[in-house]
Design a protein around this motif. Structure first.
Motif, short mmCIF file in Angstrom:
data_model
loop_
_atom_site.label_atom_id
_atom_site.label_comp_id
_atom_site.label_asym_id
_atom_site.label_seq_id
_atom_site.Cartn_x
_atom_site.Cartn_y
_atom_site.Cartn_z
N MET A 1 -11.53 23.76 -14.20
CA MET A 1 -12.65 23.04 -14.77
C MET A 1 -13.85 23.97 -14.94
O MET A 1 -14.58 23.84 -15.90
CB MET A 1 -12.99 21.84 -13.91
N ARG A 2 -14.01 24.89 -14.00
CA ARG A 2 -15.13 25.82 -14.11
C ARG A 2 -14.97 26.71 -15.34
O ARG A 2 -15.95 27.02 -16.01
CB ARG A 2 -15.26 26.64 -12.84
N ASP A 3 -13.72 27.13 -15.62
CA ASP A 3 -13.48 27.94 -16.81
C ASP A 3 -13.84 27.16 -18.07
O ASP A 3 -14.43 27.71 -19.00
CB ASP A 3 -12.03 28.40 -16.88
N SER A 4 -13.49 25.88 -18.08
CA SER A 4 -13.82 25.03 -19.23
C SER A 4 -15.32 24.91 -19.40
O SER A 4 -15.83 24.92 -20.53
CB SER A 4 -13.20 23.64 -19.07
N GLU A 5 -16.04 24.82 -18.29
CA GLU A 5 -17.50 24.74 -18.36
C GLU A 5 -18.08 26.03 -18.95
O GLU A 5 -19.00 26.00 -19.77
CB GLU A 5 -18.09 24.49 -16.97
N LYS A 6 -17.51 27.18 -18.55
CA LYS A 6 -17.96 28.47 -19.09
C LYS A 6 -17.67 28.57 -20.59
O LYS A 6 -18.49 29.06 -21.36
CB LYS A 6 -17.28 29.63 -18.35
N ILE A 7 -16.51 28.09 -20.98
CA ILE A 7 -16.14 28.10 -22.40
C ILE A 7 -17.10 27.23 -23.20
O ILE A 7 -17.57 27.62 -24.27
CB ILE A 7 -14.67 27.63 -22.59
N LEU A 8 -17.42 26.06 -22.67
CA LEU A 8 -18.36 25.15 -23.33
C LEU A 8 -19.75 25.77 -23.42
O LEU A 8 -20.40 25.71 -24.47
CB LEU A 8 -18.41 23.81 -22.61
N ASP A 9 -20.21 26.40 -22.34
CA ASP A 9 -21.52 27.06 -22.37
C ASP A 9 -21.55 28.17 -23.40
O ASP A 9 -22.53 28.33 -24.15
CB ASP A 9 -21.87 27.62 -20.98
N SER A 10 -20.47 28.95 -23.46
CA SER A 10 -20.38 30.03 -24.44
C SER A 10 -20.38 29.47 -25.86
O SER A 10 -21.03 30.02 -26.76
CB SER A 10 -19.11 30.84 -24.19
N TRP A 11 -19.67 28.37 -26.07
CA TRP A 11 -19.63 27.74 -27.38
C TRP A 11 -21.02 27.24 -27.77
O TRP A 11 -21.46 27.43 -28.90
CB TRP A 11 -18.63 26.58 -27.42
N PHE A 46 -7.31 24.47 -19.12
CA PHE A 46 -6.89 23.19 -18.53
C PHE A 46 -5.43 23.20 -18.10
O PHE A 46 -5.05 22.45 -17.20
CB PHE A 46 -7.15 22.05 -19.52
N GLU A 47 -4.63 24.03 -18.72
CA GLU A 47 -3.18 23.99 -18.50
C GLU A 47 -2.78 24.08 -17.03
O GLU A 47 -1.93 23.30 -16.59
CB GLU A 47 -2.50 25.09 -19.32
N PRO A 48 -3.38 24.96 -16.20
CA PRO A 48 -2.97 24.99 -14.79
C PRO A 48 -3.29 23.68 -14.05
O PRO A 48 -2.63 23.34 -13.07
CB PRO A 48 -3.80 26.13 -14.19
N LEU A 49 -4.27 22.95 -14.51
CA LEU A 49 -4.69 21.70 -13.88
C LEU A 49 -3.89 20.51 -14.40
O LEU A 49 -3.73 19.51 -13.70
CB LEU A 49 -6.18 21.48 -14.16
N ARG A 50 -3.36 20.63 -15.57
CA ARG A 50 -2.74 19.52 -16.29
C ARG A 50 -1.68 18.77 -15.49
O ARG A 50 -1.68 17.55 -15.41
CB ARG A 50 -2.13 20.05 -17.58
N TYR A 51 -0.78 19.50 -14.86
CA TYR A 51 0.34 18.84 -14.19
C TYR A 51 -0.05 18.18 -12.87
O TYR A 51 0.62 17.27 -12.42
CB TYR A 51 1.51 19.81 -14.01
N GLY A 52 -1.16 18.61 -12.27
CA GLY A 52 -1.62 17.99 -11.04
C GLY A 52 -2.78 17.03 -11.26
O GLY A 52 -3.30 16.45 -10.30
N ALA A 53 -3.18 16.84 -12.50
CA ALA A 53 -4.37 16.04 -12.80
C ALA A 53 -4.23 14.59 -12.34
O ALA A 53 -5.18 14.02 -11.79
CB ALA A 53 -4.69 16.10 -14.29
N ARG A 54 -3.08 13.99 -12.53
CA ARG A 54 -2.90 12.59 -12.11
C ARG A 54 -3.00 12.48 -10.58
O ARG A 54 -3.56 11.53 -10.06
CB ARG A 54 -1.57 12.04 -12.60
N HIS A 55 -2.45 13.44 -9.89
CA HIS A 55 -2.55 13.45 -8.43
C HIS A 55 -4.01 13.61 -7.99
O HIS A 55 -4.45 12.93 -7.05
CB HIS A 55 -1.69 14.57 -7.84
N LEU A 56 -4.74 14.48 -8.65
CA LEU A 56 -6.17 14.65 -8.33
C LEU A 56 -6.94 13.36 -8.54
O LEU A 56 -7.78 12.99 -7.72
CB LEU A 56 -6.77 15.76 -9.19
N LEU A 57 -6.65 12.68 -9.64
CA LEU A 57 -7.32 11.40 -9.90
C LEU A 57 -6.97 10.35 -8.85
O LEU A 57 -7.84 9.64 -8.36
CB LEU A 57 -6.96 10.90 -11.30
N ALA A 58 -5.71 10.27 -8.50
CA ALA A 58 -5.27 9.29 -7.49
C ALA A 58 -5.92 9.60 -6.14
O ALA A 58 -6.37 8.68 -5.43
CB ALA A 58 -3.75 9.29 -7.37
N THR A 59 -5.99 10.87 -5.79
CA THR A 59 -6.63 11.26 -4.54
C THR A 59 -8.10 10.89 -4.55
O THR A 59 -8.62 10.33 -3.58
CB THR A 59 -6.45 12.77 -4.29
#
Length: 166
Positions: A1-11, A46-59
């Motif tokens: 998520m931090r990488d996505s934030e950096k990408i958004l800031d750069s954009w 996002f790809e590394p987070l994608r497969y665990g995202a549902r578990h993160l949300l449930a947690t």
């Protein structure tokens, strides 16, 4: 998520520099290429987070339900809802991409216009949902931090002494 934030800031910095006061790009082609790169970078982040995202949300939902009311931010429930909806849509778009990819001609491999254009379109369709994760994903960290700081139910439970201890 931090990488996505950096990408958004750069954009945002790129967009501010390469558009006029009304938000129109100075060079449509260059701007489009940069937007396409932003989309691809965001998908990759996002790809590394994608497969665990549902578990993160449930947690996070479980943790949120157990937090004392005075430690809960009112926006967290909304943010978790946004993340769920975005993940549902990303899953749908991924399934559509697999169908599209499988329908491409046998000669359409990465690096060919057919493949790259279809993939860029998929990334563009996914971007706003990935942006939701970049924007609201911090709620997962905040809830987790609050859960770790909250007093444990075991700590607050009354101590019961056995007959032998009395």
């Amino acid at each position: 998520m931090r990488d996505s934030e950096k990408i958004l800031d750069s954009w945002d910095a790129y967009s501010d520099e390469h558009t006029d006061l009304d938000g129109w790009p100075h060079d449509d082609h260059a701007y489009g290429l940069r937007a396409s790169q932003r989309d691809a970078d965001t998908v990759g982040a996002f790809e590394p987070l994608r497969y665990g995202a549902r578990h993160l949300l449930a947690t996070a939902e479980t943790q949120l339900a157990q937090l004392p009311e005075n430690t809960v931010q009112s926006r967290w429930v909304y943010q978790l809802g946004v993340l769920h909806a975005a993940l549902d849509r990303l899953d749908e778009l991924h399934e559509q991409w697999l169908v599209t990819r499988d329908a491409l001609p046998a000669t359409a491999n990465p690096g060919t216009a057919d493949f790259d254009d279809a993939l860029a379109e998929h990334h563009a369709e996914s971007w706003s949902y990935l942006d939701d994760w970049a924007t609201h994903g911090k709620a997962l960290r905040e809830i987790n931090t609050a859960a770790h700081k909250a007093p444990s139910a075991l700590v607050n439970a009354p101590v019961r002494r056995t007959a032998a201890q009395k």
